[in-house]
Design an enzyme around this catalytic site. Structure first.
Site, PDB file in Angstrom:
ATOM      1  N   GLU A 194       1.057   6.839  -6.598  1.00 18.46           N
ATOM      2  CA  GLU A 194      -0.017   7.839  -6.652  1.00 18.46           C
ATOM      3  C   GLU A 194       0.564   9.252  -6.697  1.00 18.46           C
ATOM      4  O   GLU A 194       0.135  10.085  -7.500  1.00 18.46           O
ATOM      5  CB  GLU A 194      -0.904   7.645  -5.416  1.00 18.46           C
ATOM      6  CG  GLU A 194      -2.022   8.640  -5.214  1.00 18.46           C
ATOM      7  CD  GLU A 194      -2.633   8.460  -3.815  1.00 18.46           C
ATOM      8  OE1 GLU A 194      -3.101   7.359  -3.502  1.00 18.46           O
ATOM      9  OE2 GLU A 194      -2.608   9.436  -3.034  1.00 18.46           O
ATOM     10  N   LYS A 204       0.828  -1.206   0.000  1.00 18.69           N
ATOM     11  CA  LYS A 204       0.000   0.000   0.000  1.00 18.69           C
ATOM     12  C   LYS A 204       0.868   1.265   0.000  1.00 18.69           C
ATOM     13  O   LYS A 204       0.545   2.269  -0.634  1.00 18.69           O
ATOM     14  CB  LYS A 204      -0.928   0.006   1.221  1.00 18.69           C
ATOM     15  CG  LYS A 204      -1.710   1.291   1.449  1.00 18.69           C
ATOM     16  CD  LYS A 204      -2.561   1.681   0.237  1.00 18.69           C
ATOM     17  CE  LYS A 204      -3.569   2.768   0.542  1.00 18.69           C
ATOM     18  NZ  LYS A 204      -3.133   3.871   1.346  1.00 18.69           N
TER      19      LYS A 204
END
Lengths: 337, 337, 337, 337
Positions: free
Chosen positions: B208, B201
């Site tokens: 991102e 993650k």
């Protein structure tokens, strides 16, 4: 001049350049009910398109003679000399009111220059930046189009046939106002005067490089986590194929490029068939030039471009110079690993 | 241990931390037929969830007393001291066989450490990295999960309820083999041992940042193209709203982040409500640390992080030093513009 | 054609452009025993130089009439239109065998073009890239010179007067061979054909940007170490003035730019007189263009340029877009701090 | 506590670790009139130093027994476990008032921790960051020193012997005030509490990486200018050896690293003996960590570090992923060149 009403009229245009992109664009236009006069300097390509329903032409002169005015010439050739010389020839063959479309990947300043020359002869120049790659024939082409507004309107039936259309992609909130240009939701836009279409497409490609490099670095870090150099309890042997797949489903970083990544990894998690020597075309370079002309910082887009340069050489002279300096002050002798 | 068969059994778990993320995860679990024991140190939040069907608990002790073994504690708190102290307390309250899930944004090395402590007491530690933000309640959460395989299997019904499921997202070619773990196509994966969920993650967030910065730079270049400093015939006044929209439709750079961009620009092309002072959470920073530990170049991911730091200050001392050096060698006096 | 022998002959040249650089170069040439015909479109500057011993000229025509052939015109004007139009005029006034020197900061491709035009008229074109800034009058100018070898030899007495000379800077080991060009050790070199002088100077400036930014970032990190956001026992309130000073003395990173840094910090450790809005001239930009033309990665040199762009704006549109995306997926509302 | 007066008293200290750095520091201290008790776990190194006048010791216990209080232990070992375990042992052997100096390249947070442990036992901990490399024996060492002020004063005679001294390096304008700490002009400074010496040295190395990479990229661009891919009249075959030499003489970018560059290029312009696989030590990495902890942008320093990582691998997995994505959307097949 907002575009609202659909016109499903049938049009006739010349497709000049029948490589993969040109041939597929011609095909999708024919599927949309338009007629194609097909030309390429390579006769078998012309024959192939003729076999699919296009009218063949053996020369640019024949192309011009076959169309009626106002003629529409779609040039789909490699940027640079091939496009330049073809458009020059077409400018000699064209009559006032004719339209020359450069659908390739030209540098936008060449469009600006050529549009001025065309205007002096009463010709209309339109530049179409096209995204969609080999998938466009079926998915439709996303198009960014520069030129004068009235010419664009006259070409709408063509672009409508080429674009993906609204399709299944959800409407963006706050869109759909009757006063806005409806083209964007169909997958093509009028970006402004000649050159602006290729400019926007150029920046699209610049962004594309940045996105790709972001994924590349991220997957590199995932892969590197199994390195024997790390403490044993901090190593993970991650399944990159599953990670790419799961990120497609509900994560913030889902994208079409991630879909392609998942496809590649599902086929071979080691990506062994790929050399890792990554080419770049002009757009990445031109995007950085544009950033510099505007004094806009472009750290990420430039780094993505440089990573491709670096991927194509084993060792740089600069690296050797670093070794030499380290030897100079520290006596370090760096050995190939 | 590939997961194949769906089990639709009803489970009962404690949700500890009822902020936006915790409350929504609890809600989605209840929608999926599971029972929630809800706790937060802020009683009104507990009351709110109780009103939606959860069993309220007034303390961690009460949480532990309310569940039967093997108990499942889902901790959904800010990373750092809140998570750390809560897990410490739970370790004191738990019995062998119980499961502690850290669903927040912990640093993965904290997971590794805590999982070892749990293992010494016979507890199972699971770390869940969750992507999806405020959209997860309806879209489902994309989850990357670390822990031992058997524990994961026992929790599958929960993750199944939380994940988006296969939905309408097309199958990746070469996937769907019966021997592969089917979880990925439902939107969650078992990444490996404890810590690996948060690690994956973390890299997701690093990517991102890079993707976001690539779009940011590209739109900056588009916007800067109207600058009065450019030659007049090279200026374009581009419609960024339409450009974002058209790129959603068939372009290579379509993505969920682009959808959000199009939404923001459709609302206000000037983005005037936004300050441009961009926060960063730990994951971007940790991703660069991980890259450095692995000796992986992370030009783009680091530049994206640094752009956020830079966005939060007016002038750096370093900039003043550049001005001072320029004054030193060239006599340049730099004036505020 | 290695240069060996010193010729102390007296020469006569025109200095066109008497700004800070041109006036000082004229002065240093006069100190070296050469005669100057001085011209500037601003008469008081001409008068000033005349007061120091130069022969004044009121126009380019008068400059040409005052010199005997082969005439030597040293143009020292801002790059771009001022230099371009002056050289154009001089090409009209000059006779075969005359020499036009562009001592400014022209783009090297302009030199290549102008040298060809000059050659067609039998004129010699020489481009001189000059480093040394306001210190050159006393320290001497470091010069990188493009043009044909024979012309360079004829100009050696001028360059010898301008250059720093061997001075007190230690000889590099392995240098001093009688077969090598001795100019480098005097502080000027023949870099190759026309354009190469400005090209090398351009890269010099690109490197300069990179060096400056490296120090700027380093001092930023030193200064930031007193931040109240850090754990109390990890904060240091460092004396930047002393650090710059000590690094001048025996450290690996001693340099002239560090000397200037130490000077600035000794005067005011806070650098409060400096705005931190840092200008850039063409060379930094052109260096990145050159790197892209050669497909050479230039991460550091480009980042240094972009930092200057960023220093001149408060907020970028891209930053606002990042905020907007964060709001889109996480509901984060970012407030000015 | 400004240091003003020179004390030329003779001191006696233990040098623990007689590698290249430790041995040379011991030698320079002996040249300065100080006495050395020499220890290394490798007996021949002890014998070598004994042959040069040091008192040999066969163990840390013997070192401690040989010195009188307050004892001074200078530990000159690789950072990490060797330094850690040695200091731990010394803390057991030392008596209140003794001084432990870590002269290696420790991470500054280790110094902070160890200084606290020492303080609890009444010991003084001093960390010395040293620049100068293999040249320090003759040029003197530039030192950045953390610890308490009174301890530093007691050690001044040692640092004075090791530092380069004022020498021939010109005084910085505005320096020389009698109230300022005169140490900086001698080439060493008291940076603040324990840990700050290594912190400042760490940033020094971070800057060093940035400076080196700036030169590396610049020379890469110079070298690439002869590429056959460029238009023929824009190619230059530049003499890098002469360029490095001339830049040493009056240019803005003269530096000690440039001196080393000129030396390397004078020996072999092709740098063929160097692999170009460039090592990095902890400091570059830690500098970026510090920047991130402070939220300071460090584009250049990080890029310089990443270039070294990249120099040590042929192809990254990320590069292959780029190739795979390009194949996915464009059907590009990238071949090794």
């Amino acid at each position: 001049m907002p575009y609202r009403k659909l016109r499903h009229e049938q049009m006739r245009i010349a497709m000049i350049g029948l490589g993969r992109m040109g041939a597929n664009i011609a095909r999708r236009l024919m599927r949309g009910g338009h007629e194609i006069v097909a030309y390429d300097r390579n006769p078998p390509l012309v024959a192939m398109l003729a076999g699919e329903g296009a009218t063949p032409a053996a020369s640019l002169e024949e192309v011009a003679a076959t169309l009626e005015g106002p003629r529409i010439f779609w040039v789909m050739l490699p940027a640079g000399p091939p496009t330049e010389s073809t458009i020059e020839t077409l400018m000699g063959l064209a009559s006032p009111g004719d339209i020359i479309i450069d659908g390739g990947n030209s540098f936008y300043k060449d469009d600006i220059r050529r549009a001025k020359l065309c205007a002096m002869k009463g010709l209309h120049y339109v530049d179409v930046g096209t995204s969609g790659g080999v998938w466009g024939l079926d998915r439709g082409y996303c198009m960014m189009i520069g030129g004068d507004a009235a010419t664009l309107v006259s070409l709408d039936p063509l672009f409508e046939a080429l674009a993906p259309g609204f399709g299944t992609i959800a409407r963006t909130p706050d869109r759909g106002d009757p006063n806005e240009d409806a083209r964007a939701e169909k997958g093509y836009i009028h970006t402004g005067p000649a050159g602006s279409g290729h400019f926007v497409k150029m920046v699209h490609n610049g962004i594309e490089y940045g996105l790709m490099q972001a994924y590349a670095e991220g997957f590199d870090i995932l892969k590197g986590k199994s390195s024997a150099k790390l403490p044993e309890d901090e190593r993970f042997d991650l399944n990159l194929t599953d990670i790419a797949e799961v990120w497609r489903r509900g994560s913030v970083i889902s994208s079409w490029l991630l879909d392609l990544t998942a496809t590649a990894l599902a086929k071979d998690q080691m990506l062994e068939q790929f050399s890792g020597q990554v080419a770049d075309s002009g757009e990445g370079h031109w995007t950085i030039e544009a950033a510099m002309e505007e004094a806009v910082p472009a750290y990420v887009l430039s780094a993505a471009l440089f990573a491709r340069y670096r991927s194509r050489v084993d060792t740089t002279f600069g690296d050797k110079l670093l070794s030499a300096m380290r030897f100079g002050f520290g006596g370090h002798v760096e050995m190939p690993q």
